[in-house]
Write an enzyme that holds these catalytic residues in place. Sequence first.
Site, PDB file in Angstrom:
ATOM      1  N   ARG A  37      16.608 -13.384   5.337  1.00  0.00           N
ATOM      2  CA  ARG A  37      16.920 -12.022   4.892  1.00  0.00           C
ATOM      3  C   ARG A  37      18.223 -11.958   4.115  1.00  0.00           C
ATOM      4  O   ARG A  37      18.377 -11.142   3.203  1.00  0.00           O
ATOM      5  CB  ARG A  37      16.972 -11.077   6.085  1.00  0.00           C
ATOM      6  N   LYS A 201      -6.562  -4.484  15.915  1.00  0.00           N
ATOM      7  CA  LYS A 201      -7.245  -3.253  16.317  1.00  0.00           C
ATOM      8  C   LYS A 201      -7.590  -2.312  15.175  1.00  0.00           C
ATOM      9  O   LYS A 201      -6.830  -2.166  14.221  1.00  0.00           O
ATOM     10  CB  LYS A 201      -6.367  -2.485  17.301  1.00  0.00           C
ATOM     11  N   GLY A 354       3.363  -7.325   9.367  1.00  0.00           N
ATOM     12  CA  GLY A 354       4.242  -8.328   9.962  1.00  0.00           C
ATOM     13  C   GLY A 354       3.545  -9.637  10.286  1.00  0.00           C
ATOM     14  O   GLY A 354       3.984 -10.716   9.895  1.00  0.00           O
ATOM     15  N   GLY A 377       6.120  -2.511   9.561  1.00  0.00           N
ATOM     16  CA  GLY A 377       5.750  -1.100   9.725  1.00  0.00           C
ATOM     17  C   GLY A 377       5.785  -0.339   8.409  1.00  0.00           C
ATOM     18  O   GLY A 377       4.902   0.458   8.111  1.00  0.00           O
TER      19      GLY A 377
END
Length: 397
Positions: A37, A201, A354, A377
């Site tokens: 990062r 899911k 992710g 997210g």
Amino acid sequence: MLNKKSVDDINVKGKRVLVRCDFNVPLIDGKITDDTRLVAALPTIKKLINDGGKVILCSHLGKPKGEPKPELSLAPVAVALEKLLGQPVKFAADATVVGENAKAAVEAMNDGDVVLLENTRYRAEETKNGEEFSKELASLCDVFVNDAFGTAHRAHCSNVGVTHFVDTAVVGYLMQKEIDFLGNAVNTPVRPFVAILGGSKVSSKISVINNLLEKVDTLIIGGGMSYTFMKAMGEEVGKSLLEEDYLDYANQMIAKAKERGVNLLLPVDTVVAKEFSNDAPFRTVERGEIAADEMGLDIGEKTQALYADAIKNAKTVVWNGPMGVFEMSNFAKGTIAVAEALANIEGTTIIGGGDSAAAVNQLGFADKMTHISTGGGASLEFLEGKELPGVAAANDR
Ligand code: ADP
Ligand code: MG
């Protein structure tokens, strides 16, 4: 089209520039274990240094929950950044983030200097987008740059609140890239446009499925969510991941695909095992033939070929969600096959999510993709078609 001002559209010479970065790095005993990062943030930072800005960096790190936690201090990041940039990075060690140290450090800056503020989440107001802390951050700068995509789906002081008190708010290169691909390429795609959805899911991807069905030519479904679709079509799925509450939803999506003329693809064969374990014996079964005591853990070879064929001529592909339990080598083949298919096409390939990004990196396909999103997210909310507060807050071009 999202058309935001970026660091390329402004002149920062002699100006105080506050840059919201994503320095949320993994730390063990005060040591940074992965500086990806930090490296990713360098292009924007160097650009501002070279343009003669007074570069003030800020970020959150972990979850100090609104109070100073020494183990979550950004001090080690200042040391690492000094090495990466090859110039001093003055760390302003204020428990209040904008305190006497920060003010004095900024006051003393020359053009091209770099200051790093303390962890923004030392302040309880940060995640509540409080006005006072937003104003304090704004008081340090003339220009604000947001380059932290990972928090773009949240409205916090350091990415949204601060912009209300600064005249110029633009995006950095990392944000720009996310906007270009997850925002614009997905919304105004070059066709054929194929989306591949997988992961665990249906329930966590409802809005993603619904939104992408309105845009794509082909929708490919794999991974854990595919069994709810199979069951909805009347097939037995044994012990596979199944969300009974979403059978109706799956049927609605199947109907929506038909209405809109979207080519909806589901697995035609499945790799099954009796246990959720890499040591469990496994076999491949045809569609509809999963036994009652078996669970689907990956797509089979026929499905791999079917999906690769559907991807082959695509001009834009967006992929979210692994095709199987890629963390276990016996059930990673479907995910590898899809990654290979993406790597081999000429079109634009975009990875969001992710675990999907982790899978592509871990399996060694990172440099073959056009864009791998850095925000889990945030990338999902982009794919849901939502407006991200951190993006919306930047000035339009
Ligand atoms: P992302 O983070 O990219 O949005 P998800 O969080 O939705 O992706 O899903 C990733 C997880 O889905 C992985 O941990 C993977 O093991 C799991 N998964 C994929 N296929 C299956 C399956 N058939 N059964 C159980 N879990 C699965
Ligand atoms: Mg995930």
